[in-house]
Scaffold this motif. Sequence first.
Motif, short mmCIF file in Angstrom:
data_model
loop_
_atom_site.label_atom_id
_atom_site.label_comp_id
_atom_site.label_asym_id
_atom_site.label_seq_id
_atom_site.Cartn_x
_atom_site.Cartn_y
_atom_site.Cartn_z
N LYS A 12 -61.08 43.80 -21.08
CA LYS A 12 -61.02 42.64 -21.39
C LYS A 12 -61.86 42.38 -22.73
N LYS A 16 -60.57 41.34 -26.36
CA LYS A 16 -60.83 39.91 -26.89
C LYS A 16 -61.63 40.03 -28.37
N SER A 19 -59.19 41.59 -30.92
CA SER A 19 -58.22 40.67 -31.33
C SER A 19 -58.89 39.66 -32.35
#
Length: 123
Positions: A12, A16, A19
């Motif tokens: 995760k 993140k 991105s």
Amino acid sequence: MNESTRQQKYAKLIQKDLSDIFQKDKMGLFGNSFVTIADVRVTPDLSIAKIYLSMLMVNDKEGLLETIFSRKSEIRKILGNKIGKQVRIVPDLIFFLDEVEERASKMDKLIDSLDIPPADEEE
């Protein structure tokens, strides 16, 4: 595949921050293309991250994927600068095309094209 909580948190975090990197696109890799990180899977030893990319408004997805592969070390360095204080290892990045949406769209079209007669009421 069952992932540990540690792998999931690590994935995760990478998703993140990657991105953010891809949205800002300081390297100018994508032009008008819209590239998102669909999923991240991390190996149990946290040394390899498999990144699944979803690409919209892209004519040559394979070509863009090759461009991303050729700039992988730069992307990894930027990622390392972002997550370096939170993790010990910045994983090796392997990029894949995420084709889930395309497959779903093809299946929808296939189902819509079927000519299924209504069932007889007698049965």
